[in-house]
Design a protein around this motif. Sequence first.
Motif, short mmCIF file in Angstrom:
data_model
loop_
_atom_site.label_atom_id
_atom_site.label_comp_id
_atom_site.label_asym_id
_atom_site.label_seq_id
_atom_site.Cartn_x
_atom_site.Cartn_y
_atom_site.Cartn_z
N GLY A 69 -3.66 1.06 21.06
CA GLY A 69 -2.28 0.96 21.50
C GLY A 69 -2.13 0.38 22.88
N THR A 70 -3.26 0.18 23.59
CA THR A 70 -3.21 -0.48 24.90
C THR A 70 -3.67 -1.92 24.77
OG1 THR A 70 -5.48 0.15 25.49
CG2 THR A 70 -3.73 1.70 26.05
N MET A 71 -3.35 -2.73 25.78
CA MET A 71 -3.79 -4.12 25.76
C MET A 71 -4.28 -4.53 27.13
SD MET A 71 -0.32 -6.44 25.80
CE MET A 71 0.91 -6.25 27.10
N VAL A 72 -5.17 -5.50 27.13
CA VAL A 72 -5.65 -6.14 28.35
C VAL A 72 -4.92 -7.48 28.45
CG1 VAL A 72 -7.62 -7.11 29.57
CG2 VAL A 72 -7.91 -5.04 28.18
N ILE A 73 -4.14 -7.67 29.50
CA ILE A 73 -3.45 -8.94 29.68
C ILE A 73 -4.41 -9.91 30.35
CG2 ILE A 73 -1.44 -10.11 30.65
CD1 ILE A 73 -0.02 -7.42 30.73
N ARG A 74 -4.72 -11.00 29.65
CA ARG A 74 -5.66 -11.98 30.18
C ARG A 74 -4.97 -12.89 31.19
NH1 ARG A 74 -9.37 -14.32 25.42
NH2 ARG A 74 -10.57 -14.92 27.27
N PRO A 75 -5.75 -13.66 31.98
CA PRO A 75 -5.15 -14.45 33.07
C PRO A 75 -3.99 -15.35 32.66
CG PRO A 75 -7.52 -14.39 33.32
CD PRO A 75 -7.23 -13.72 32.01
N TYR A 76 -4.10 -16.02 31.50
CA TYR A 76 -3.03 -16.93 31.10
C TYR A 76 -1.75 -16.16 30.75
CZ TYR A 76 -1.08 -21.30 29.26
OH TYR A 76 -0.31 -22.42 29.05
N GLY A 77 -1.91 -15.03 30.07
CA GLY A 77 -0.76 -14.19 29.77
C GLY A 77 -0.16 -13.60 31.04
N GLU A 135 -4.23 -14.15 20.43
CA GLU A 135 -5.68 -14.26 20.60
C GLU A 135 -6.10 -15.68 20.95
OE1 GLU A 135 -9.92 -13.73 18.29
OE2 GLU A 135 -8.09 -14.09 17.15
N ASN A 136 -5.65 -16.65 20.16
CA ASN A 136 -6.14 -18.02 20.34
C ASN A 136 -5.62 -18.68 21.62
OD1 ASN A 136 -7.74 -19.19 17.81
ND2 ASN A 136 -6.26 -17.68 17.07
N ALA A 137 -4.42 -18.30 22.05
CA ALA A 137 -3.89 -18.83 23.31
C ALA A 137 -4.41 -18.06 24.52
CB ALA A 137 -2.37 -18.80 23.29
N GLU A 138 -5.25 -17.05 24.27
CA GLU A 138 -5.90 -16.27 25.32
C GLU A 138 -4.89 -15.57 26.22
OE1 GLU A 138 -8.38 -19.26 27.15
OE2 GLU A 138 -10.00 -18.90 25.71
N LEU A 139 -3.90 -14.92 25.58
CA LEU A 139 -2.86 -14.21 26.31
C LEU A 139 -3.25 -12.76 26.58
CD1 LEU A 139 0.28 -15.54 24.41
CD2 LEU A 139 -0.65 -16.35 26.59
N ALA A 140 -3.86 -12.11 25.59
CA ALA A 140 -4.19 -10.69 25.73
C ALA A 140 -5.25 -10.32 24.72
CB ALA A 140 -2.94 -9.83 25.52
N ARG A 193 7.46 -7.16 27.78
CA ARG A 193 8.04 -7.43 26.46
C ARG A 193 8.63 -8.84 26.42
NH1 ARG A 193 12.25 -4.21 22.70
NH2 ARG A 193 10.35 -3.05 22.27
N PHE A 194 9.10 -9.33 27.58
CA PHE A 194 9.69 -10.65 27.64
C PHE A 194 8.67 -11.73 27.27
CE2 PHE A 194 13.98 -11.38 29.53
CZ PHE A 194 14.19 -12.62 28.97
N VAL A 195 7.40 -11.49 27.58
CA VAL A 195 6.35 -12.45 27.20
C VAL A 195 6.28 -12.55 25.67
CG1 VAL A 195 3.90 -13.02 27.33
CG2 VAL A 195 5.04 -11.98 29.31
N GLY A 196 6.33 -11.39 25.01
CA GLY A 196 6.36 -11.40 23.55
C GLY A 196 7.56 -12.13 23.01
N MET A 201 -2.34 -25.34 21.67
CA MET A 201 -2.33 -23.91 21.34
C MET A 201 -1.80 -23.08 22.51
SD MET A 201 -2.94 -21.29 19.41
CE MET A 201 -3.89 -21.97 18.05
N LYS A 202 -2.11 -23.45 23.74
CA LYS A 202 -1.67 -22.71 24.91
C LYS A 202 -0.26 -23.09 25.36
CE LYS A 202 -4.95 -21.50 27.94
NZ LYS A 202 -5.40 -20.14 27.58
N GLY A 203 0.36 -24.02 24.62
CA GLY A 203 1.77 -24.29 24.84
C GLY A 203 2.12 -25.13 26.04
N VAL A 204 1.16 -25.88 26.58
CA VAL A 204 1.44 -26.72 27.76
C VAL A 204 2.49 -27.77 27.37
CG1 VAL A 204 0.48 -28.33 29.43
CG2 VAL A 204 -0.84 -26.32 28.72
N PRO A 205 3.59 -27.88 28.10
CA PRO A 205 4.70 -28.75 27.68
C PRO A 205 4.36 -30.23 27.57
CG PRO A 205 5.45 -27.16 29.30
CD PRO A 205 3.96 -27.04 29.26
#
Length: 543
Positions: free
Chosen positions: A94-102, A82-87, A323-326, A401-405
């Motif tokens: 049981g469904t998800m909306v994949i957000r732009p960053y995800g 949620e906080n990283a705005e992935l989905a 699933r690889f994103v997870g 939070m969004k994991g930028v290296p």
Amino acid sequence: MVVSMRLPSLSSLFSPSITRRYPSVLRRRHHLRPPVFTASFSAQSTVPATDVDSQKSNQKVQERGVTPRSQDFNAWYLDVIENAELADYGPVRGTMVIRPYGYAIWEAIQDYLNVKFKETGHSNMYFPQLIPYSFIEKEASHVEGFSPELALVTIGGGKELEEKLVVRPTSETIVNHMFTQWIHSYRDLPLMVNQWANVTRWEMRTKPFVRTLEFLWQEGHTAHATPEEAEKEAIQMIDVYTKFAYEQAAIPVIAGRKSKVETFAGAVRTYTIEAMMGDRKALQAGTSHNLGQNFSRAFGTLFTDESGQRQHVWQTSWAVSTRFVGGIIMTHGDDTGLMLPPKIAPIQVVIVPIWKKEDDRAGVLSAASSVKDSLQTAGIKVKLDDTDQRTPGWKFNFWEMKGVPLRIEIGPRDVSSQSVVVCRRDVPGKQGKVFGISMEPSILESFIKDKLDEIQSSLLGQAKSFRDSNIVDVGSYDELKAAISQGKWARGPWSASDREELKVKEETGATIRCFPFEQPHGIKTCLMTGNPAEEVAIFAKSY
């Protein structure tokens, strides 16, 4: 066309234990609005900022609302998504909306694999999403394996359909229907295609990215003239996935063969890559199936060989999914949020300009823009966060939070000295900061590329150390049960029956994840029966 679908009840799609414990997380219908973080910062970034890094880390976690990993791994995982705005959650449970960053992370996976698929001789195409139910019934083990997960279309255009249609759970059946029309002679072989598509499987226990009713994937399908060619193809593609996991996602997967019990419905052999997540559960991250002639016999997919004889083709199928994103989240993330390997990060470097006085604003922004342009020219994925609605401290936390290296800080003193401060996401506090790096393009570009490579290697090394320290070699069933009860993976000799394998699952909750390709030499003693065993197997609880 109006389509009506007869589907199972939605009441149990999410695990009851999860819905009871996190009802607000599962039912929220609003997107994240990041809080205004109160962590302060140094306006002159050449002066170390003492409270942006480690001193208030616990307070910042609370401000974000991220549950610590050690406290509740599942809640942490949902909070990061949620906080990283992935989905976000879709309107159908049981469904998800994949957000732009995800989705950008998924695109990075696609970009790499598309190149590898084409290098190995495969072409992209697309098959229909709706499949006649009679196709699914043609391969007995296939229909048995997938029946509980099927979504069926029974009404179209306001009328009852003559034949039920299955919403694609996988495409082996419709692929064979088309292969039968395209393959006639050995000259038509090998036929090697791939499609990027969505899949629907009516899962009863769901988890964003890991297991949802609908997900995105690629599925490759090939047909060959000999069993040797099909086996070579199946191994080649699991090798492609293994290389991706190590070199791009920095996930040290273990590649191997599935047991008969765990083999894909309709396959002769299934190969897999298994990844250890941060909670030490296994994630099946990709599979490659040698289908033998099971589907070609069911569908009559024949070819005339060089001697004029009619034969059934030998086939493979292989896939990785969102699933690889997870898996990336659960392998590398920490209490601060997402942590992305640079090679798959949508943003590799974020630039945060810092000023207090309005007189400094133009000069700082100009320098930041120049740095951005030079890094972009060098092929680095960079973001300049020049918005003035948020404080630099808020931006630091948001991009962490969004994991930028990497983060680059530029303040008035940096402009004067023509230098920047570079901060690593994977090394918290002052230890991860380097001051006084020259803005001169060739120097800065070289430094940034080296640091990105260091981060990529460091993340893989940390994940490999974690994995290896949590695999226990066992020689008896009691030792296996003890290892699993401690949350670890158990590795030991195995030649027991399918029934005994199911007994392990029933009594411990663990399954055989794979028989690794890398095996110790010599005959061993089966941990369950005491009989000779040629291979060791890895047991673990899994997603």
